[in-house]
Design an enzyme around this catalytic site. Structure first.
Site, mmCIF file in Angstrom:
data_model
loop_
_atom_site.group_PDB
_atom_site.id
_atom_site.type_symbol
_atom_site.label_atom_id
_atom_site.label_comp_id
_atom_site.label_asym_id
_atom_site.label_seq_id
_atom_site.Cartn_x
_atom_site.Cartn_y
_atom_site.Cartn_z
ATOM 1 N N PRO A 88 0.822 -1.217 0.000
ATOM 2 C CA PRO A 88 0.000 0.000 0.000
ATOM 3 C C PRO A 88 0.858 1.270 0.000
ATOM 4 O O PRO A 88 0.349 2.351 -0.279
ATOM 5 C CB PRO A 88 -0.801 -0.099 1.300
ATOM 6 C CG PRO A 88 -0.727 -1.519 1.716
ATOM 7 C CD PRO A 88 0.569 -2.055 1.175
ATOM 8 N N GLU A 115 1.453 -8.857 8.065
ATOM 9 C CA GLU A 115 1.494 -7.392 8.171
ATOM 10 C C GLU A 115 2.418 -6.765 7.134
ATOM 11 O O GLU A 115 2.455 -5.543 6.972
ATOM 12 C CB GLU A 115 1.952 -6.972 9.571
ATOM 13 C CG GLU A 115 1.069 -7.473 10.704
ATOM 14 C CD GLU A 115 -0.400 -7.135 10.489
ATOM 15 O OE1 GLU A 115 -0.721 -5.953 10.305
ATOM 16 O OE2 GLU A 115 -1.219 -8.074 10.510
ATOM 17 N N ARG A 153 -2.597 -7.358 -21.623
ATOM 18 C CA ARG A 153 -3.385 -6.894 -22.773
ATOM 19 C C ARG A 153 -2.699 -5.795 -23.565
ATOM 20 O O ARG A 153 -3.143 -5.441 -24.650
ATOM 21 C CB ARG A 153 -4.792 -6.478 -22.336
ATOM 22 C CG ARG A 153 -4.827 -5.365 -21.327
ATOM 23 C CD ARG A 153 -6.239 -5.147 -20.801
ATOM 24 N NE ARG A 153 -7.131 -4.579 -21.798
ATOM 25 C CZ ARG A 153 -7.064 -3.334 -22.242
ATOM 26 N NH1 ARG A 153 -6.143 -2.520 -21.765
ATOM 27 N NH2 ARG A 153 -7.895 -2.894 -23.146
ATOM 28 N N ASP A 168 -8.689 2.158 -25.873
ATOM 29 C CA ASP A 168 -9.403 1.974 -24.629
ATOM 30 C C ASP A 168 -9.581 3.223 -23.796
ATOM 31 O O ASP A 168 -8.869 4.194 -23.957
ATOM 32 C CB ASP A 168 -8.657 0.976 -23.753
ATOM 33 C CG ASP A 168 -9.318 -0.367 -23.819
ATOM 34 O OD1 ASP A 168 -10.477 -0.413 -24.225
ATOM 35 O OD2 ASP A 168 -8.657 -1.350 -23.483
HETATM 36 N N1 4HQ Z 1 -1.061 -5.215 0.704
HETATM 37 N N2 4HQ Z 1 -1.713 -2.886 -3.326
HETATM 38 C C1 4HQ Z 1 0.607 -7.019 0.872
HETATM 39 C C2 4HQ Z 1 -1.910 -4.409 -0.034
HETATM 40 C C3 4HQ Z 1 -1.618 -4.013 -1.416
HETATM 41 C C4 4HQ Z 1 -2.210 -2.918 -2.093
HETATM 42 C C5 4HQ Z 1 -1.351 -5.355 2.109
HETATM 43 C C6 4HQ Z 1 0.182 -5.773 0.204
HETATM 44 C C7 4HQ Z 1 -0.808 -6.582 2.716
HETATM 45 C C8 4HQ Z 1 1.069 -8.013 3.012
HETATM 46 N N3 4HQ Z 1 -0.811 -4.595 -2.302
HETATM 47 N N4 4HQ Z 1 0.544 -6.865 2.324
HETATM 48 N N5 4HQ Z 1 -3.092 -2.040 -1.609
HETATM 49 O O1 4HQ Z 1 -2.928 -3.999 0.465
HETATM 50 O O2 4HQ Z 1 -0.858 -3.906 -3.434
#
Ligand code: 4HQ
Length: 262
Positions: A88, A115, A153, A168
């Protein structure tokens, strides 16, 4: 394009591989997709990939050694690959980034669980951190699938109709116009007449107008990010004039246009 996905749940990718355009791209050898079981690089009889966080707190953290082993193994097979961690905290995945990634020879996609991964893995072994959106997943696997799907794609030779990825939504920062297929009438709703006319110039004009108006109504922010062509300016100006006409006709003195007034 050669994709390698690192995960403790590689089976999650089985049905992804087995369907639709991704399957076709694999069959046509336009892409390759391999998975690496991170657990295979863990030590000990139990092959543990997670551990408790230093400093305490709830949840577990992915141990660095198995991940580093898995990444190094993948890099040895694809030395030219761009290495991407799904997190994230990464930069947001958008169509423009999909286009950049599609130009790479190989991608290594690292999927954490729990986590997250020990911070020290990122420093030397990861080129890029990408997030697919501002929400929290239970693992990076869905993110890896999103990226592989959007990139596949765009790989030359994958999409049958070569131009359709180009045309697109988002390639020109506009939403797609409405689409219709048979029957000509469905539950009392007809297909717009112009689409049955066979007049391709008119159909293209209608589609541009439909895209512009839809983008204005649903995603106005996209229109602030791009210059308007003279044709687009003409379309929006025409809509503006129509609206102004309605306003001036109905706001004449003595006319009550509030809802309910006839
Ligand atoms: N993760 N975009 C992997 C995500 C996430 C996101 C949270 C990544 C948990 C372990 N990955 N961990 N948003 O939420 O790619």
């Amino acid at each position: 394009m050669k994709f390698t996905v690192l995960s403790i749940f590689p089976e999650l990718f089985d049905s992804f591989r087995a369907h639709g355009m991704v399957r076709r791209a694999l069959e046509l050898r336009k892409i390759e997709m391999s998975t690496v079981q991170i657990r295979d690089f863990a030590e000990g009889r139990h092959r543990v990939t997670d551990d408790r966080p230093y400093g305490g707190g709830c949840g577990m953290v992915m141990k660095p050694e198995p991940l580093a082993g898995a990444i190094r193994s993948a890099k040895a097979r694809f030395p030219e690959a761009r290495t991407i961690l799904l997190t994230p905290q990464g930069r947001l995945f958008k169509q423009g980034l999909a286009r950049q990634l599609a130009a790479e020879k190989a991608l290594i996609l690292i999927c954490g669980r729990y986590e997250g991964v020990d911070e020290r893995v990122g420093l030397n072994l990861v080129d890029d951190e990408i997030s697919i959106g501002d929400y929290v997943l239970t693992g990076g696997e869905l993110g890896a699938m999103v990226i592989m799907d959007a990139v596949t794609r765009l790989v030359p030779g994958v999409l049958g109709g070569e131009e359709s990825a180009q045309k697109d939504s988002f390639s020109d920062h506009l939403l797609e116009h409405a689409h219709y297929t048979r029957p000509r009438e469905f539950e009392g709703q007809a297909v717009p007449e112009v689409l049955l006319s066979g007049n391709h110039a008119e159909i293209e004009r209608w589609r541009l107008e439909a895209s512009l108006v839809r983008t204005f109504l649903k995603r106005r922010d996209l229109l602030h990010k791009r210059p308007l062509s003279s044709e687009e300016t003409a379309i929006l100006t025409r809509w503006c004039r129509e609206i102004e006409k309605i306003i001036s006709l109905n706001s004449a003195p003595g006319v009550d246009s509030s809802p309910g007034a006839e």
